[in-house]
Motif scaffolding. Sequence first.
Motif, PDB file in Angstrom:
ATOM      1  N   TYR A  19     -25.213 -19.298  21.445  1.00  0.00           N
ATOM      2  CA  TYR A  19     -23.765 -19.489  21.355  1.00  0.00           C
ATOM      3  C   TYR A  19     -23.036 -18.166  21.582  1.00  0.00           C
ATOM      4  O   TYR A  19     -21.978 -18.128  22.195  1.00  0.00           O
ATOM      5  CB  TYR A  19     -23.425 -20.059  19.977  1.00  0.00           C
ATOM      6  N   MET A  20     -23.622 -17.061  21.094  1.00  0.00           N
ATOM      7  CA  MET A  20     -23.007 -15.743  21.229  1.00  0.00           C
ATOM      8  C   MET A  20     -23.465 -14.999  22.486  1.00  0.00           C
ATOM      9  O   MET A  20     -23.105 -13.852  22.696  1.00  0.00           O
ATOM     10  CB  MET A  20     -23.332 -14.893  19.995  1.00  0.00           C
ATOM     11  N   SER A  21     -24.272 -15.663  23.315  1.00  0.00           N
ATOM     12  CA  SER A  21     -24.823 -15.072  24.546  1.00  0.00           C
ATOM     13  C   SER A  21     -25.648 -13.820  24.255  1.00  0.00           C
ATOM     14  O   SER A  21     -25.535 -12.803  24.937  1.00  0.00           O
ATOM     15  CB  SER A  21     -23.704 -14.751  25.542  1.00  0.00           C
ATOM     16  N   LEU A  22     -26.471 -13.897  23.215  1.00  0.00           N
ATOM     17  CA  LEU A  22     -27.375 -12.818  22.838  1.00  0.00           C
ATOM     18  C   LEU A  22     -28.798 -13.338  22.818  1.00  0.00           C
ATOM     19  O   LEU A  22     -29.018 -14.538  22.694  1.00  0.00           O
ATOM     20  CB  LEU A  22     -27.043 -12.294  21.432  1.00  0.00           C
ATOM     21  N   SER A  23     -29.748 -12.420  22.915  1.00  0.00           N
ATOM     22  CA  SER A  23     -31.128 -12.825  22.677  1.00  0.00           C
ATOM     23  C   SER A  23     -31.296 -13.006  21.168  1.00  0.00           C
ATOM     24  O   SER A  23     -30.488 -12.498  20.377  1.00  0.00           O
ATOM     25  CB  SER A  23     -32.098 -11.760  23.178  1.00  0.00           C
ATOM     26  N   LYS A  24     -32.332 -13.712  20.775  1.00  0.00           N
ATOM     27  CA  LYS A  24     -32.580 -13.896  19.345  1.00  0.00           C
ATOM     28  C   LYS A  24     -32.790 -12.545  18.660  1.00  0.00           C
ATOM     29  O   LYS A  24     -32.312 -12.317  17.557  1.00  0.00           O
ATOM     30  CB  LYS A  24     -33.788 -14.805  19.129  1.00  0.00           C
ATOM     31  N   VAL A  30     -28.313  -7.166  15.261  1.00  0.00           N
ATOM     32  CA  VAL A  30     -26.896  -6.820  15.187  1.00  0.00           C
ATOM     33  C   VAL A  30     -26.161  -7.591  14.099  1.00  0.00           C
ATOM     34  O   VAL A  30     -25.353  -7.020  13.372  1.00  0.00           O
ATOM     35  CB  VAL A  30     -26.220  -7.066  16.559  1.00  0.00           C
ATOM     36  N   ASP A  31     -26.440  -8.859  13.949  1.00  0.00           N
ATOM     37  CA  ASP A  31     -25.631  -9.688  13.068  1.00  0.00           C
ATOM     38  C   ASP A  31     -26.279 -10.005  11.724  1.00  0.00           C
ATOM     39  O   ASP A  31     -25.603 -10.002  10.702  1.00  0.00           O
ATOM     40  CB  ASP A  31     -25.249 -10.986  13.780  1.00  0.00           C
TER      41      ASP A  31
END
Length: 71
Positions: A19-24, A30-31
């Motif tokens: 959803y955030m266009s990031l890798s897992k 980061v989050d």
Amino acid sequence: MNMDCVADRLLTYEAAAAYMSLSKRQFRRVDIDSGLLPIVRITARGPRVRLSDVNACLESRTTRLVTTESE
């Protein structure tokens, strides 16, 4: 469908990362590991994040580009 219900939908790390266009890996580093997103522990092996928390995190990182016009 009630919009409050949709906003509080629980996402897996994989779904939230997509959803955030990031890798897992980026998403966790980061989050999650930094403490920016609270997690919901349904089971020890299946932590989730709330969609509303993901959206709030994205909103807090949103900046507006301000440009000045040169005369």
